[in-house]
Design a protein around this motif. Sequence first.
Motif: not given
Length: 230
Positions: A85-111
């Motif tokens: 995922w990519a998001y626009q972000y702006d922390f005010g005076d400290s920083d701004d730009g594009i945030l890249i969020d990389i996600y990975g997961a494994y889901t295991l059925p229990l019951f």
Amino acid sequence: MSDTKSHAAHHISKRKPLGFNVVINVLILLALLSTFNLKAEETISASLAIESDFLWRGFDLNNGKPSLQAGLDYEQAEGFSASLWAYQYDFGDSDDGILIDIYGAYTLPLFEDASLELGLYRYEYSGESEASTEYFVGLSYLFLTLRYLVDDDLGTKYLEFEFDYDIFDEWELNLRYGINDDGFERYYDYLIGFNTYINDYVNIKAGYSNHEFDEEGAQGTLFLGITGYL
């Protein structure tokens, strides 16, 4: 800098500069994957969204401005999923730009109707903010989810409760409550929202998010968003 801004900087923007070539290569790879013939149990989807605020665990990450967001998602029936995922972000005076969020997961059925999820989030920034990795474990049963997340880079722990329930034919109620521990103090945030698909390709959502600080940058906020899926 206010106390709220200091907390936001500690939990969000204390990260290493983004290796942007790596992100571009990942985007190209996922785009190429989307052109391949997938197995019946595999899916790839792309989305583009505009939201009135970029809210993350009660913090405003775009300085009160609307945020453009884009994402690619991959899922296997066997339980593996990954997203970029990519998001626009702006922390005010400290920083701004594009945030890249990389996600990975494994889901295991229990019951029946219950599952265990193991995964991670990697947060990368195009500006001066530093990167971090957050690991998590989650338990889900029917419409309830309990998730525990740990970020060793920032020294934070986050406990999250989610409730997602269909209340009408086309509407889903979304409730979330989170408790953050930064090693110095604990504080909470919560969200009350609704979302619905108006057709196979467009989702709209609206709701209210608030933070225990209840001050600028972490305060009660009404939000609205619309997402288109390809």
